[in-house]
Structures are given as C-alpha cells and as structure tokens.
Design an enzyme around this catalytic site. Structure first.
Site, PDB file in Angstrom:
ATOM      1  N   TYR A 154     124.473 -18.230  44.400  1.00 10.81           N
ATOM      2  CA  TYR A 154     123.258 -17.411  44.300  1.00 10.81           C
ATOM      3  C   TYR A 154     122.552 -17.559  42.946  1.00 10.81           C
ATOM      4  O   TYR A 154     121.428 -18.064  42.864  1.00 10.81           O
ATOM      5  CB  TYR A 154     123.600 -15.950  44.611  1.00 10.81           C
ATOM      6  CG  TYR A 154     122.383 -15.049  44.669  1.00 10.81           C
ATOM      7  CD1 TYR A 154     121.343 -15.311  45.539  1.00 10.81           C
ATOM      8  CD2 TYR A 154     122.272 -13.942  43.837  1.00 10.81           C
ATOM      9  CE1 TYR A 154     120.214 -14.493  45.591  1.00 10.81           C
ATOM     10  CE2 TYR A 154     121.153 -13.116  43.884  1.00 10.81           C
ATOM     11  CZ  TYR A 154     120.131 -13.406  44.762  1.00 10.81           C
ATOM     12  OH  TYR A 154     119.021 -12.602  44.798  1.00 10.81           O
TER      13      TYR A 154
HETATM   14  N1  LIG Z   1     117.090  -7.285  47.428  1.00 13.12           N
HETATM   15  C1  LIG Z   1     117.399  -7.416  46.156  1.00 13.12           C
HETATM   16  O1  LIG Z   1     118.008  -6.525  45.531  1.00 13.12           O
HETATM   17  C2  LIG Z   1     116.991  -8.646  45.393  1.00 13.12           C
HETATM   18  C3  LIG Z   1     117.296  -8.709  44.035  1.00 13.12           C
HETATM   19  C4  LIG Z   1     116.945  -9.816  43.300  1.00 13.12           C
HETATM   20  C5  LIG Z   1     116.270 -10.853  43.910  1.00 13.12           C
HETATM   21  N2  LIG Z   1     115.985 -10.785  45.238  1.00 13.12           N
HETATM   22  C6  LIG Z   1     115.293 -11.934  45.824  1.00 13.12           C
HETATM   23  O2  LIG Z   1     114.129 -11.501  46.498  1.00 13.12           O
HETATM   24  C7  LIG Z   1     113.894 -12.353  47.632  1.00 13.12           C
HETATM   25  C8  LIG Z   1     113.759 -11.482  48.873  1.00 13.12           C
HETATM   26  O3  LIG Z   1     114.925 -10.686  48.987  1.00 13.12           O
HETATM   27  P1  LIG Z   1     115.037  -9.524  50.081  1.00 13.12           P
HETATM   28  O4  LIG Z   1     116.136  -8.652  49.632  1.00 13.12           O
HETATM   29  O5  LIG Z   1     113.695  -8.984  50.376  1.00 13.12           O
HETATM   30  O6  LIG Z   1     115.559 -10.403  51.342  1.00 13.12           O
HETATM   31  P2  LIG Z   1     115.736 -10.024  52.878  1.00 13.12           P
HETATM   32  O7  LIG Z   1     115.733  -8.562  53.105  1.00 13.12           O
HETATM   33  O8  LIG Z   1     116.914 -10.830  53.355  1.00 13.12           O
HETATM   34  O9  LIG Z   1     114.392 -10.615  53.561  1.00 13.12           O
HETATM   35  C9  LIG Z   1     114.210 -11.995  53.550  1.00 13.12           C
HETATM   36  C10 LIG Z   1     112.984 -12.379  54.348  1.00 13.12           C
HETATM   37  O10 LIG Z   1     112.959 -13.816  54.425  1.00 13.12           O
HETATM   38  C11 LIG Z   1     113.114 -14.236  55.795  1.00 13.12           C
HETATM   39  N3  LIG Z   1     113.947 -15.436  55.796  1.00 13.12           N
HETATM   40  C12 LIG Z   1     115.245 -15.548  55.431  1.00 13.12           C
HETATM   41  N4  LIG Z   1     115.651 -16.813  55.572  1.00 13.12           N
HETATM   42  C13 LIG Z   1     114.591 -17.512  56.029  1.00 13.12           C
HETATM   43  C14 LIG Z   1     114.390 -18.886  56.384  1.00 13.12           C
HETATM   44  N5  LIG Z   1     115.377 -19.793  56.315  1.00 13.12           N
HETATM   45  N6  LIG Z   1     113.165 -19.246  56.807  1.00 13.12           N
HETATM   46  C15 LIG Z   1     112.157 -18.353  56.903  1.00 13.12           C
HETATM   47  N7  LIG Z   1     112.280 -17.054  56.585  1.00 13.12           N
HETATM   48  C16 LIG Z   1     113.498 -16.649  56.160  1.00 13.12           C
HETATM   49  C17 LIG Z   1     113.723 -13.037  56.518  1.00 13.12           C
HETATM   50  O11 LIG Z   1     113.425 -13.007  57.905  1.00 13.12           O
HETATM   51  P3  LIG Z   1     114.399 -13.732  58.976  1.00 13.12           P
HETATM   52  O12 LIG Z   1     115.804 -13.406  58.585  1.00 13.12           O
HETATM   53  O13 LIG Z   1     113.985 -13.114  60.284  1.00 13.12           O
HETATM   54  O14 LIG Z   1     114.100 -15.192  58.904  1.00 13.12           O
HETATM   55  C18 LIG Z   1     113.008 -11.896  55.790  1.00 13.12           C
HETATM   56  O15 LIG Z   1     111.679 -11.756  56.251  1.00 13.12           O
HETATM   57  C19 LIG Z   1     115.068 -13.326  47.683  1.00 13.12           C
HETATM   58  O16 LIG Z   1     114.705 -14.525  47.044  1.00 13.12           O
HETATM   59  C20 LIG Z   1     116.140 -12.634  46.873  1.00 13.12           C
HETATM   60  O17 LIG Z   1     117.047 -13.525  46.260  1.00 13.12           O
HETATM   61  C21 LIG Z   1     116.339  -9.714  46.006  1.00 13.12           C
END
Ligand SMILES: NC(=O)c1ccc[n+]([C@@H]2O[C@H](COP(=O)([O-])OP(=O)(O)OC[C@H]3O[C@@H](n4cnc5c(N)ncnc54)[C@H](OP(=O)(O)O)[C@@H]3O)[C@@H](O)[C@H]2O)c1
Length: 257
Positions: A154
């Site tokens: 990650y």
């Molecule tokens: N949540 C946190 O605390 C956090 C902290 C630091 C950084 N981040 C970063 O912020 C970003 C978003 O995180 P999040 O927590 O919002 O993630 P999330 O809840 O898992 O949402 C991810 C989104 O991307 C889509 N997705 C995942 N894999 C995909 C693929 N191969 N192709 C197309 N769409 C895809 C998912 O829909 P489907 O699954 O239906 O495809 C969903 O719409 C990521 O880069 C993560 O590393 C998050």
C-alpha cells in the site's frame, strides 16, 4: 474564491463511493462536466442518477470501467474526450487498499494503484496539453509513514505514485500542464474502510482515532475540496506537490503494535 470550473471536463476514476464520489460531487457543484467510473454497473447507474438529479446545472456521466484493464481505461478516456472535445482535469483515485504482503496483493495493487494511475495520465496528456489542464492523484500518508499498513504494497506503491506524479509535473510544466498529489490521512465515511475497522477491530480503531490530533478522522468532502482547488486555475502555479489532508496526523511508533 471563484474557481472557474464551469463546463470544464473532469475525469474521475473510482467515483461511486467514498473519496472518489465526493470528488465527483465537488466538481459538479462547481458546474463542471464530470465523467466517472467504477467496476460495478449498479453503483455507477445509481450514482449517476442521484448526482444528475442533485446537480441539474452540471453534467454527470458514469461508466463501467476496471482501471486495471489498460484497454478499458484508454477507451474510456478517448470516448469521454471525444464527447466533449477535450479533457481539462483527470483525478486518479482507486486503490486496492491492500494490507497483505503477498505476491498476489503486490501484483493487484501495482495494476490498480500505480499502473492504472500512470495509464490514466498518459492517455489524458495529449488532451491536457491542448487545454493546459491538470492532474491530481490520490495517495495516502502511509506513503510517508511506516504505520499500521506495513509490511504491504500500500504505502510503497503510493510513494511510487507520488514520485511519478511529480515526474509528470516536471515533464509537463513547459506545456502548461500541472500535476499534484493529495495524500489523505484516516478518512471516515459510511461503507468505507474505517467504518469496517471500527466494526471489526474496535480497540484498534479507538487507538487510531486517538492518534488524530483533531480528535476526529478526515471527512471525504475535506479531501475533495483540496482536489478541486488543486485542479482549478486558482492553483495555477502549484505543481509537483504532495499535499497531506490528514488533520495533522503524525506517525507514532506505538501505532505499529
Ligand atoms: N479511506 C481512507 O481512509 C483513505 C486514506 C488515505 C488514502 N485513501 C486513498 O483514497 C482513495 C479512495 O479511497 P476510498 O477509501 O474512497 O476507497 P473505496 O471506498 O474503496 O472506493 C473506491 C472507489 O474506486 C472504485 N474502484 C476500486 N477499484 C477499481 C478499479 N479497479 N477500477 C475502477 N474503479 C475501481 C470503487 O468502486 P468498485 O469497487 O465498484 O469498482 C469505488 O468507487 C484511494 O486511493 C485510497 O488509497 C483513502
């Protein structure tokens, strides 16, 4: 502050929930035309319908695309650009959020977190050069800190993404294209990874929450606002930066336990 994003064409990968969905909404609220994607057809359809109703003055178009499939991603960028005659902004958002140190997890994370982001940028660059547009990639503070996610792909692959985005900033600056990264801290939202952790490991969750100096985790809207600012002409001399949106979260050794 006027962002002047009305009618700008914005592509957001992974826009059906969490941070990505808030980024889509924030651009729509500014009057932009937004193309977003995810792998799940039902989620794409319901988000497109809901956001079209919520932002009638803007245009919102969802598509089913797996960004780890380069051909699908290229085709989506090309068709979105053709529909509006260009692209002004791309946001590389999805991650596997994988904490497993296995070969399979490294391969999947490389394809989604790193390679798909690189492929999105490269497919969009000819369009961005014409519009003098901008790139924003989404990384994480785990790219900076040896936190609870180690050992895993990650943070390592997000560190690579920050570096590559800065490479694009340097390469594209003479063409008037900017590229920046936003690195969130712990982002809490319904259906997100932190709600899952709160449910599955309440003690660990409590420790992580305590590590946030503001006494709370980040809201996804707070990440989205920074993305929209960086993408806008108000950030016209900001490029090659990695901006943490983490409420001052600092690495603490005890969090490794
Ligand atoms: N949540 C946190 O605390 C956090 C902290 C630091 C950084 N981040 C970063 O912020 C970003 C978003 O995180 P999040 O927590 O919002 O993630 P999330 O809840 O898992 O949402 C991810 C989104 O991307 C889509 N997705 C995942 N894999 C995909 C693929 N191969 N192709 C197309 N769409 C895809 C998912 O829909 P489907 O699954 O239906 O495809 C969903 O719409 C990521 O880069 C993560 O590393 C998050």
């Amino acid at each position: 502050m006027k962002l002047n994003l009305e009618k700008k064409v914005v592509l957001v990968t992974g826009g059906t929930r969490g941070i990505g969905k808030c980024i889509v909404e924030a651009f729509l609220a500014e009057g932009a035309t937004v193309y977003f994607c995810s792998r799940t057809a039902a989620a794409v359809a319901s988000v497109e319908q809901a956001l079209t109703a919520a932002y009638p003055a803007s245009q919102c178009h969802g598509a089913v695309v797996d960004v780890s499939d380069a051909a699908q991603l290229d085709a989506w960028v090309a068709s979105s650009a053709a529909a509006r005659g260009g692209v002004d902004v791309v946001v590389a958002n999805p991650s596997t959020l994988s904490m497993a140190d296995t070969r399979a997890a490294w391969t999947a994370s490389f394809e989604t977190d790193m390679m798909a982001s690189r492929n999105l940028m490269q497919a969009a660059i000819p369009h961005l050069e014409r519009t003098k547009g901008s790139i924003v990639s989404i990384a994480t503070v785990s790219a900076r800190d040896l936190d609870f996610t180690v050992p895993s792909p990650y943070g390592a692959l997000k560190a690579a993404l920050i570096h590559y985005t800065a490479q694009m900033a340097r390469t594209l600056a003479p063409k008037g294209v900017r590229a920046n990264t936003v690195s969130p801290g712990n982002v809490y939202f319904k259906g997100g990874v932190w709600e899952q952790i709160e449910h599955d490991k309440p003690e660990f969750f409590a420790g992580q929450l305590k590590a946030n100096p503001m006494g709370r985790m980040v809201r996804p809207e707070e990440v989205a606002d920074v993305v929209v600012f960086l993408a806008s002409e108000r950030a016209s001399c900001v490029t090659g930066q990695n901006l943490n949106v983490d409420g001052g979260l600092v690495y603490r050794c005890e969090l490794l336990k």
